[in-house]
Design a protein around this motif. Structure first.
Motif, PDB file in Angstrom:
ATOM      1  N   PHE A  23       0.816  -1.212   0.000  1.00  0.00           N
ATOM      2  CA  PHE A  23       0.000   0.000   0.000  1.00  0.00           C
ATOM      3  C   PHE A  23       0.851   1.264   0.000  1.00  0.00           C
ATOM      4  CE2 PHE A  23      -2.753  -3.323   1.536  1.00  0.00           C
ATOM      5  CZ  PHE A  23      -3.879  -3.115   0.767  1.00  0.00           C
ATOM      6  N   TYR A  27      -0.017   9.072  -3.785  1.00  0.00           N
ATOM      7  CA  TYR A  27      -1.431   9.296  -4.094  1.00  0.00           C
ATOM      8  C   TYR A  27      -1.615  10.795  -4.312  1.00  0.00           C
ATOM      9  CZ  TYR A  27      -1.681   4.568  -2.341  1.00  0.00           C
ATOM     10  OH  TYR A  27      -1.468   3.224  -2.153  1.00  0.00           O
ATOM     11  N   LEU A  67      -7.444   4.833  -2.108  1.00  0.00           N
ATOM     12  CA  LEU A  67      -7.977   3.485  -2.241  1.00  0.00           C
ATOM     13  C   LEU A  67      -9.341   3.340  -1.570  1.00  0.00           C
ATOM     14  CD1 LEU A  67      -4.607   1.768  -1.383  1.00  0.00           C
ATOM     15  CD2 LEU A  67      -5.563   2.164  -3.662  1.00  0.00           C
ATOM     16  N   PRO A  75      -9.043   2.377  -6.870  1.00  0.00           N
ATOM     17  CA  PRO A  75      -8.899   3.819  -6.657  1.00  0.00           C
ATOM     18  C   PRO A  75     -10.273   4.510  -6.635  1.00  0.00           C
ATOM     19  CG  PRO A  75      -7.500   3.059  -8.453  1.00  0.00           C
ATOM     20  CD  PRO A  75      -8.416   1.935  -8.104  1.00  0.00           C
TER      21      PRO A  75
END
Length: 186
Positions: A23, A27, A67, A75
């Motif tokens: 993860f 982003y 996420l 997404p």
């Protein structure tokens, strides 16, 4: 002079700051604001609504791609209206007119979000991003960077009227005839 200003949100999550390294990553999102009510002196805050004694109206949009909470695989674009305190939040903070941080908490289902160890994320101070996915199975944090996008080039003003266009055309025509007459007389 007031302007609509756009910017980019980047959250970098390093593998050592999440309990499941898959993860980790970067982003992104975007935001825009109207700087009409900013004094550009000291610490100031903008919100989407009318504001209060500490915050002023002017935040126009906020979109952040992160996420999904259930699986952490898909997404999703979260917007300002996803904030658990909307329309009083999210809040965009400034230091001397420069965006410095967001204050936003997304806590779906009102189950406590990150504070309750449930699904959600939080933009906090100082430039922190904290998240919980899969009902607490995945937890981590990252560093937030806000960047102002380059200003578009200034627009070229249009002619004020058809009369101005006609006068400009006639002026160019007269200059052309004058040059041609000078060439012919030499």
């Amino acid at each position: 002079m007031a302007a609509t200003i756009t910017g980019t949100i980047k959250v970098k999550i390093e593998a050592e700051y999440v309990n499941d390294p898959k993860f980790a990553g970067v982003y992104t999102g975007d935001f825009s604001y109207d700087d009409t009510h900013l004094t550009k002196v000291g610490t100031e805050f903008l919100v989407m609504n009318d504001g209060d004694y500490q915050a002023r109206p002017g935040l126009l949009s906020l979109n952040f791609r992160f996420l999904d909470f259930a699986t952490g695989l898909t997404p999703v674009t979260y917007t300002a209206s996803d904030d658990s305190e909307f329309p009083d939040a999210p809040v965009l903070g400034f230091e001397n007119g420069v965006p410095s941080q967001f204050g936003m908490q997304v806590a779906p289902g009102n189950d406590g979000g990150i504070w309750g160890g449930k699904n959600g994320f939080l933009f906090g101070d100082p430039r922190a991003f904290i998240f919980v996915l899969r009902d607490g199975a995945v937890k981590g944090d990252g560093l937030v960077t806000l960047e102002i996008n380059e200003s578009p080039p200034p627009t070229v003003p249009e002619n004020a009227s058809p009369l101005a266009s006609l006068l400009a055309f006639l002026g160019l025509g007269a200059a052309h005839l004058w040059r041609n007459s000078r060439k012919a007389s030499n």
